[in-house]
Design a protein around this motif. Structure first.
Motif, PDB file in Angstrom:
ATOM      1  N   CYS A 190       1.122  -1.095   0.350  1.00  2.27           N
ATOM      2  CA  CYS A 190      -0.160   0.004  -0.483  1.00  2.27           C
ATOM      3  C   CYS A 190       1.123   1.763  -0.163  1.00  2.27           C
ATOM      4  O   CYS A 190       0.517   2.391  -0.316  1.00  2.27           O
ATOM      5  CB  CYS A 190      -0.546   0.350   1.240  1.00  2.27           C
ATOM      6  SG  CYS A 190      -2.434  -1.640   1.474  1.00  2.27           S
ATOM      7  N   ARG A 191       1.717   1.165   1.322  1.00  2.00           N
ATOM      8  CA  ARG A 191       2.259   2.791   0.885  1.00  2.00           C
ATOM      9  C   ARG A 191       3.304   2.467  -0.253  1.00  2.00           C
ATOM     10  O   ARG A 191       3.735   3.913  -1.098  1.00  2.00           O
ATOM     11  CB  ARG A 191       3.375   2.258   1.793  1.00  2.00           C
ATOM     12  CG  ARG A 191       3.304   2.572   3.406  1.00  2.00           C
ATOM     13  CD  ARG A 191       3.824   1.790   4.238  1.00  2.00           C
ATOM     14  NE  ARG A 191       5.001   3.240   4.963  1.00  2.00           N
ATOM     15  CZ  ARG A 191       6.192   3.294   6.054  1.00  2.00           C
ATOM     16  NH1 ARG A 191       6.217   2.174   6.234  1.00  2.00           N
ATOM     17  NH2 ARG A 191       6.765   3.939   6.175  1.00  2.00           N
ATOM     18  N   GLN A 192       4.287   1.954  -1.254  1.00  3.77           N
ATOM     19  CA  GLN A 192       4.528   1.770  -2.244  1.00  3.77           C
ATOM     20  C   GLN A 192       3.299   2.062  -3.200  1.00  3.77           C
ATOM     21  O   GLN A 192       4.377   2.851  -3.906  1.00  3.77           O
ATOM     22  CB  GLN A 192       4.930   0.494  -3.496  1.00  3.77           C
ATOM     23  CG  GLN A 192       6.362   0.470  -3.861  1.00  3.77           C
ATOM     24  CD  GLN A 192       5.984   1.168  -4.777  1.00  3.77           C
ATOM     25  OE1 GLN A 192       4.950   0.773  -6.264  1.00  3.77           O
ATOM     26  NE2 GLN A 192       7.052   2.208  -5.239  1.00  3.77           N
ATOM     27  N   ARG A 193       2.957   2.158  -3.433  1.00  2.00           N
ATOM     28  CA  ARG A 193       1.513   2.409  -4.433  1.00  2.00           C
ATOM     29  C   ARG A 193       1.070   4.193  -3.451  1.00  2.00           C
ATOM     30  O   ARG A 193       0.459   4.636  -4.810  1.00  2.00           O
ATOM     31  CB  ARG A 193      -0.035   1.720  -4.023  1.00  2.00           C
ATOM     32  CG  ARG A 193      -0.211   0.654  -4.408  1.00  2.00           C
ATOM     33  CD  ARG A 193       0.080   0.754  -6.246  1.00  2.00           C
ATOM     34  NE  ARG A 193       1.205  -0.878  -6.510  1.00  2.00           N
ATOM     35  CZ  ARG A 193       1.838  -1.352  -6.977  1.00  2.00           C
ATOM     36  NH1 ARG A 193       2.931  -0.654  -6.506  1.00  2.00           N
ATOM     37  NH2 ARG A 193       1.752  -2.519  -7.503  1.00  2.00           N
ATOM     38  N   GLY A 194       1.854   4.685  -3.101  1.00  2.00           N
ATOM     39  CA  GLY A 194       1.518   6.496  -2.054  1.00  2.00           C
ATOM     40  C   GLY A 194       0.630   6.639  -0.736  1.00  2.00           C
ATOM     41  O   GLY A 194       1.150   7.733   0.028  1.00  2.00           O
ATOM     42  N   LEU A 195       0.362   5.232  -0.295  1.00  2.00           N
ATOM     43  CA  LEU A 195      -0.587   5.699   0.850  1.00  2.00           C
ATOM     44  C   LEU A 195       0.339   5.374   2.123  1.00  2.00           C
ATOM     45  O   LEU A 195       1.223   5.165   1.925  1.00  2.00           O
ATOM     46  CB  LEU A 195      -1.333   4.472   1.273  1.00  2.00           C
ATOM     47  CG  LEU A 195      -3.000   4.405   0.599  1.00  2.00           C
ATOM     48  CD1 LEU A 195      -2.874   4.701  -0.564  1.00  2.00           C
ATOM     49  CD2 LEU A 195      -3.571   2.993   0.997  1.00  2.00           C
ATOM     50  N   SER A 196       0.245   6.626   3.245  1.00  2.00           N
ATOM     51  CA  SER A 196       1.148   6.728   4.158  1.00  2.00           C
ATOM     52  C   SER A 196       0.738   5.321   5.201  1.00  2.00           C
ATOM     53  O   SER A 196      -0.470   4.797   4.871  1.00  2.00           O
ATOM     54  CB  SER A 196       0.761   8.225   5.111  1.00  2.00           C
ATOM     55  OG  SER A 196      -0.648   7.340   5.811  1.00  2.00           O
ATOM     56  N   ALA A 197       0.853   5.087   6.079  1.00  3.19           N
ATOM     57  CA  ALA A 197       1.278   3.865   6.807  1.00  3.19           C
ATOM     58  C   ALA A 197      -0.234   4.353   7.342  1.00  3.19           C
ATOM     59  O   ALA A 197      -0.377   2.894   7.802  1.00  3.19           O
ATOM     60  CB  ALA A 197       2.667   3.747   7.688  1.00  3.19           C
ATOM     61  N   GLU A 198      -0.459   5.288   8.367  1.00  2.00           N
ATOM     62  CA  GLU A 198      -1.488   5.603   8.709  1.00  2.00           C
ATOM     63  C   GLU A 198      -2.575   4.538   7.946  1.00  2.00           C
ATOM     64  O   GLU A 198      -3.428   3.951   7.871  1.00  2.00           O
ATOM     65  CB  GLU A 198      -1.427   6.786   9.228  1.00  2.00           C
ATOM     66  CG  GLU A 198      -1.051   6.865  10.775  1.00  2.00           C
ATOM     67  CD  GLU A 198      -1.102   7.695  11.590  1.00  2.00           C
ATOM     68  OE1 GLU A 198      -2.312   8.750  10.995  1.00  2.00           O
ATOM     69  OE2 GLU A 198      -0.439   8.176  12.848  1.00  2.00           O
ATOM     70  N   ASP A 199      -2.557   5.580   7.448  1.00  2.00           N
ATOM     71  CA  ASP A 199      -3.431   5.548   5.597  1.00  2.00           C
ATOM     72  C   ASP A 199      -3.924   3.867   5.461  1.00  2.00           C
ATOM     73  O   ASP A 199      -4.860   3.024   4.894  1.00  2.00           O
ATOM     74  CB  ASP A 199      -3.724   5.738   4.111  1.00  2.00           C
ATOM     75  CG  ASP A 199      -4.272   7.547   5.606  1.00  2.00           C
ATOM     76  OD1 ASP A 199      -4.499   7.691   6.089  1.00  2.00           O
ATOM     77  OD2 ASP A 199      -4.070   8.624   4.066  1.00  2.00           O
ATOM     78  N   ALA A 200      -2.682   3.362   4.835  1.00  3.45           N
ATOM     79  CA  ALA A 200      -2.277   1.982   4.545  1.00  3.45           C
ATOM     80  C   ALA A 200      -2.707   0.516   5.626  1.00  3.45           C
ATOM     81  O   ALA A 200      -3.526  -0.163   5.739  1.00  3.45           O
ATOM     82  CB  ALA A 200      -1.435   1.102   4.624  1.00  3.45           C
TER      83      ALA A 200
END
Lengths: 478, 244
Positions: free
Chosen positions: A431-441
């Motif tokens: 998810c983070r590799q796609r651009g989401l922050s850790a929290e959003d992930a």
């Protein structure tokens, strides 16, 4: 740079404010006088006082249950005040008569009591400590014959119904906390849906604990007559305090032939601070009886608050072809502990039940699923499907599952699935590799995990539940 | 666009990349080939910011920025995309939801307005048509129950939507039949241009018949040991890695 699960639970509880309102709080302590006082404050008839006193007699002989997988200090039942009520107008006829402070409290909680400001199609009963302060849309519901009011009001206005059904699902000596509640219960909601009526709006009760050192003893009773339908939702919040507070509720549901009751809970009591100080102790007995043929009771709960949760919303499937459902999301963060699950008791023929439980543990939270599926000897062709999934975030939390199955009829069909997963570093990284922050992930992954339960909630509340879960998880990664 | 200098990377005290150098200019397609365990996938993961890998020495600059200090999501927003070798399943999260969130996170990073549902749906449908992907894939949970080919096609679909400046394809061809391989290759080729660059990691020369690289690098034991043009891939196919 690694995902810091340790930072879990940094987020402050949003609803931790205290309302400054003049309140009448009875002295601490539990004895017959306390019970008589509560009963007289509520102008109760003699039979109800006797019923309470009988419950108290039983309670005195009972021991606090210790079988749950929970650790908490011994509760001193004499160090609690059993009744707290705002001094203002006890039963306002209109909104203008409500103490503005109280009205503002509900505004702040996002539950405006003005009907025009409400979510369309949702009626609210607002319970503040020991009393119901207002119920909206009563007249509109009355046009359909639906009774929606506080239980105190029901005792006065509809004594026949209350007397007939109170304690008919959860007897006053059922268990330690149910007996305590039966002795000292203060307020809660009463719902009666007449034969063939589909309740035109969602009914909801919003429970707010405000006073210090008081317990809240909610009692709710919902009766659905033949062929009727009702969807009910409760929400709960409490101020942030250093001392723990007790909430011991009893909820009884009765579904007659072909009736459906959908009961949803979004529980967000104050969970305690990072050190585990304070928070609500939530000891609740919730049970529904499907007395009628093809009746249906569906429990959906989203439990994110409370320091301690002890709660097993259950269904007794007496009527042939009746259906019981339990959908649960329980999140424990910080030092929260939850021992929750359900009982599905199959009595009638062709009864079926579904249990879907999602436990999420973060921080040092402990999450326990405890469930019983009982197939009685006459329950021909009963069916149960149980799915019980746990997710761990970080490595200091725990998940435990205690499923009990008792089958006394060989035609039963049982399915049980269970899984435990750790929130995957790989899922996070993806998810983070796609651009989401850790929290959003984290929030995205956890919400996905809970999807099957959220889809059972009324739409507006499903959105609310997703947000609540995200907030409760905030700070879980850094 | 990308400059990797003397990169040393270890995981659990074991050194995997041992002084790797590579420079990728805008518009170029580089292919990295090499035997199993040579560190190809490690390089892909390190570029994307996977935390289990520790960079002990060396530099990575991407469009003038020091990449090593950036979180994975910042790298993604800066324009690095990794097509995973093993795309992970995320149950209950609709493919379209993740992708819209991702695209909007990137837009927010660049101070652009988020795309509305309708706008996103239109964009997604367009790209799916181009890639010959069934629209049903949007509603399904991310990679959950996808076949191997569907997973890889989904990676390329995501790449198309996110329009990265540098895409790293980590063995995207493995496990694909010839039709799926063509779809993946078309997905890449349609994005080639003067601004966009690609690093294509593969075991086999086969993919490079469809995605023709500007440069081919041979990686052995954590280093690039030989670089050349597209003919180098052919040579490897015939002779293997034994000579290195």
């Amino acid at each position: 740079m690694s995902v810091d699960f340790e930072k879990l639970a940094q987020e402050e509880y949003k609803y931790g404010f205290v309302t400054d309102v003049e309140q009448e709080i009875v002295p601490k302590g539990l004895n017959e006088d306390t019970i008589r006082l509560i009963s007289s404050k509520k102008n109760e008839p003699e039979w109800l006082l006797e019923w309470r006193l009988g419950a108290y007699e039983r309670w005195k002989k009972m021991n606090e249950p210790r079988w749950a997988f929970l650790r908490y200090p011994k509760i001193d039942f004499n160090d609690i005040s059993y009744y707290a009520a705002p001094k203002s107008n006890p039963r306002p006829k209109s909104l203008d008569e409500i103490d503005p402070e109280i009205k503002e409290t509900y505004d702040k909680l996002g539950i405006p009591l003005e009907e025009q400001k409400m979510l369309a199609g949702v009626a609210v009963d607002a319970v503040f400590d020991s009393v119901s302060v207002f119920t909206t849309f009563k007249e509109k519901l009355a046009e359909e014959g639906v009774i929606f009011c506080s239980i105190s009001e029901a005792v006065e206005e509809h004594p026949g119904l209350v007397r007939k059904y109170l304690g008919s699902v959860v007897p006053r000596g059922d268990n330690f906390y149910a007996a305590l509640n039966s002795a000292v219960f203060t307020d809660g909601s009463f719902v009666y849906v007449p034969k063939g009526v589909r309740c035109p709006m969602e009914l909801s009760t919003y429970f707010r604990i405000n006073a210090e050192n008081t317990g809240q003893f909610e009692r709710t009773l919902i009766i659905a007559e033949e062929g009727s339908y009702v969807s009910y939702l409760e929400g709960c919040t409490a101020p942030q305090r250093d001392d723990s507070q007790l909430h011991a509720a009893v909820v009884e549901l009765i579904a007659h032939d072909d009736a459906t009751i959908k009961y949803s809970t979004i529980q967000n009591w104050y969970p305690g601070d990072k050190q585990g100080k304070g928070g609500i102790y939530n000891f609740v007995t919730k049970r529904g009886r499907c007395v009628g043929r093809a009746s249906r009771i569906s429990w959906t709960q989203v439990e994110t608050g409370s320091a301690i949760t002890w709660k097993y919303p259950s269904c007794v499937l007496e009527g042939d072809n009746s259906v019981g459902e339990f959908y649960s999301v329980a999140l424990t963060n910080r030092l929260q502990q939850a021992d929750t699950g359900t009982k599905m008791v199959h009595v009638g023929k062709n009864t079926s039940s579904t249990i879907i439980s999602k436990g999420i543990s973060a921080g040092e939270g402990q999450n326990i699923y405890r469930g019983l599926v009982e197939i009685g000897k006459n329950a021909e062709k009963a069916r149960n499907y149980t799915q019980c999934d746990s997710m761990l975030i970080g490595d200091r939390c725990g998940a435990h599952t205690f499923p009990y199955i008792e089958v006394k009829n060989s035609t039963a069909h049982m399915e049980h699935e269970a899984s435990t997963s750790k929130i995957g570093e790989d899922q996070m990284f993806y998810c983070r590799q796609r651009g989401l922050s850790a929290e959003d992930a984290v929030s995205l992954i956890v919400n996905g995990f809970c999807k099957e339960v959220f889809k059972e909630l009324p739409f507006e509340f499903a959105v609310e539940a997703e947000k609540l879960l995200s907030v409760s998880l905030e700070g879980s990664v850094g | 666009m990308l400059e990797v200098r003397n990169l040393h990377v270890q995981v659990d005290d074991k050194e995997i990349l041992k002084g790797l150098n590579i420079t990728v200019a805008p518009g170029e397609v580089h292919s990295i080939m090499g035997p199993n365990g040579s560190g190809k996938s490690t390089l892909a993961q390190v570029l994307a910011g996977k935390e289990t890998y520790e960079v002990t020495e060396g530099e990575i600059t991407f469009q003038g920025k020091d990449l090593i200090d950036l979180e994975p999501e910042e790298r993604a927003c800066e324009g690095i995309f990794l097509a995973f070798q093993y795309p992970v399943e995320i149950p209950g999260v609709a493919n379209t939801y993740l992708l819209r969130e991702a695209l909007n996170a990137k837009r927010e990073y660049w101070n652009e307005k988020p795309l509305k549902h309708v706008e996103f749906a239109k964009l997604a449908r367009e790209k799916m048509r181009e890639l010959g992907i069934d629209e049903d894939l949007l509603k399904r949970s991310v990679n959950t129950g996808f076949s191997g080919g569907e997973k890889k096609r989904n990676e390329v679909f995501q790449m198309q939507i996110l329009e990265p400046r540098l895409s790293v394809l980590d063995e995207t061809d493995s496990g694909l039949d010839i039709d799926a391989l063509k779809i993946v290759a078309n997905g890449v080729n349609s994005m080639r241009g003067t601004e966009r660059s690609f690093i294509v990691i593969t075991h086999y020369q086969r993919l490079l018949n469809y995605i023709v690289p500007d440069f081919v690098h041979v990686m052995v034991d954590g280093k690039i040991v030989k670089s050349g043009g597209k003919e180098l891939a052919q040579e490897l196919e015939e002779k293997g890695y034994a000579g290195f």
